[in-house]
Design an enzyme around this catalytic site. Structure first.
Site, PDB file in Angstrom:
ATOM      1  N   CYS A  66       0.723  -1.218   0.049  1.00 42.76           N
ATOM      2  CA  CYS A  66      -0.090  -0.139  -0.068  1.00 42.76           C
ATOM      3  C   CYS A  66       0.706   1.222  -0.036  1.00 42.76           C
ATOM      4  O   CYS A  66       1.656   1.454  -0.957  1.00 42.76           O
ATOM      5  CB  CYS A  66      -1.106  -0.050   1.005  1.00 42.76           C
ATOM      6  SG  CYS A  66      -2.559   0.989   1.029  1.00 42.76           S
TER       7      CYS A  66
ATOM      8  N   HIS B 210      -3.485  -5.084   1.680  1.00 45.32           N
ATOM      9  CA  HIS B 210      -2.849  -5.412   3.047  1.00 45.32           C
ATOM     10  C   HIS B 210      -2.928  -6.797   3.474  1.00 45.32           C
ATOM     11  O   HIS B 210      -3.710  -7.320   4.241  1.00 45.32           O
ATOM     12  CB  HIS B 210      -3.402  -4.543   4.123  1.00 45.32           C
ATOM     13  CG  HIS B 210      -3.412  -3.103   4.040  1.00 45.32           C
ATOM     14  ND1 HIS B 210      -2.355  -2.504   4.799  1.00 45.32           N
ATOM     15  CD2 HIS B 210      -4.158  -2.207   3.308  1.00 45.32           C
ATOM     16  CE1 HIS B 210      -2.428  -1.438   4.496  1.00 45.32           C
ATOM     17  NE2 HIS B 210      -3.500  -1.020   3.728  1.00 45.32           N
TER      18      HIS B 210
ATOM     19  N   GLU C   6      -0.925  -8.362   5.541  1.00 41.57           N
ATOM     20  CA  GLU C   6      -0.576  -8.486   6.781  1.00 41.57           C
ATOM     21  C   GLU C   6      -2.074  -8.405   7.754  1.00 41.57           C
ATOM     22  O   GLU C   6      -1.733  -8.768   9.065  1.00 41.57           O
ATOM     23  CB  GLU C   6       0.468  -7.399   7.179  1.00 41.57           C
ATOM     24  CG  GLU C   6       0.043  -6.055   7.643  1.00 41.57           C
ATOM     25  CD  GLU C   6      -0.410  -5.206   6.110  1.00 41.57           C
ATOM     26  OE1 GLU C   6      -0.227  -5.764   5.238  1.00 41.57           O
ATOM     27  OE2 GLU C   6      -1.072  -3.978   6.356  1.00 41.57           O
TER      28      GLU C   6
HETATM   29  N1  GLN Z   1      -3.440   6.504   0.837  1.00 36.38           N
HETATM   30  C1  GLN Z   1      -2.270   6.187   1.470  1.00 36.38           C
HETATM   31  C2  GLN Z   1      -1.193   6.819   0.951  1.00 36.38           C
HETATM   32  O1  GLN Z   1      -1.461   7.572   0.057  1.00 36.38           O
HETATM   33  C3  GLN Z   1      -1.993   4.719   1.443  1.00 36.38           C
HETATM   34  C4  GLN Z   1      -3.000   4.173   2.408  1.00 36.38           C
HETATM   35  C5  GLN Z   1      -2.464   2.670   3.090  1.00 36.38           C
HETATM   36  O2  GLN Z   1      -1.453   2.487   3.242  1.00 36.38           O
HETATM   37  N2  GLN Z   1      -3.524   2.009   3.730  1.00 36.38           N
HETATM   38  O3  GLN Z   1      -0.087   6.996   1.559  1.00 36.38           O
END
Ligand code: GLN
Length: 204
Positions: free
Chosen positions: A88, A184, A186
């Site tokens: 992410c 995610h 994890e």
């Molecule tokens: N939207 C977040 C960002 O721009 C990422 C979200 C996340 O890691 N759950 O960093």
């Protein structure tokens, strides 16, 4: 608790512990049966075999990596072909191009992808949807997406290892020793994605 099913010798995976889902990644690694360690300062990188950059908030991560003097040292490790896995916000931190990033936001610029922050739109900020982990198996990986980035384009060297069935967009991608997930892993009990990363470390 699931039993540890394999012995991974002396592999130690670092988890960048400046912000985000650190404990959750360490728990998943523990369930896989791999030792892990928090990486907070440059010297923590010395004794690891691979690094996970967790999800969180990429603008904050960028700032903290910079303040901690970690851009160069982690960049050198990546250039030295240490396996690295970004989830992410962690994937955003590895990408060559960030769409809708903050002007001062930086990344390691190693993954030949273009990612759009919060790319699934505000209404779908967070959602769960099954992922097909390869072309053949049924989409049975539980995908948890939290303000997830969308991969909008990929370089030639990037392989797509998983697609979310919702819209067929690539969500698990690999370029050599670099692995990225927009979701995610994890936060689920399905350990296949962490196991994949460990197999990348074993290949080194
Ligand atoms: N939207 C977040 C960002 O721009 C990422 C979200 C996340 O890691 N759950 O960093």
């Amino acid at each position: 608790m699931r039993e540890k099913h394999r012995f991974f010798g002396n592999i130690v995976v670092g988890v960048l512990a400046l912000q985000g889902d650190v404990i959750e990644h360490r728990r998943a690694l523990d369930l896989v049966g791999v030792k892990s360690k928090e990486v907070k300062v440059p010297s923590d990188l010395e004794s690891i075999d691979g690094l996970i950059i967790p999800g969180g908030e990429s603008t904050t991560l960028s700032l903290l990596v910079e303040l901690g003097g970690m851009f160069d040292v982690i960049g050198e490790k990546i250039a030295g072909r240490m396996p690295i896995f970004g989830t992410c916000a962690g994937l955003i931190m590895l990408s060559k191009e960030i769409i809708d990033g903050r002007r001062d936001q930086k990344s390691f610029e190693v993954f030949e992808v273009s990612v759009k922050r919060n790319g699934y739109g505000r209404q779908l900020d967070s959602f769960e949807a099954p992922i097909a982990l390869d072309g053949t198996s049924p989409p049975n990986y539980p995908g948890v997406f939290i303000r997830a980035p969308a991969v909008v384009s990929l370089g030639d060297k990037v392989e797509v290892l998983g697609k979310v069935i919702k819209d067929e967009s690539p969500v698990l991608i690999r370029q050599g020793r670099i692995l990225g997930a927009t979701f995610h892993p994890e936060l689920t009990d399905d350990l296949r994605v962490h196991e994949l990363f460990i197999s990348m470390i074993e290949e080194v």
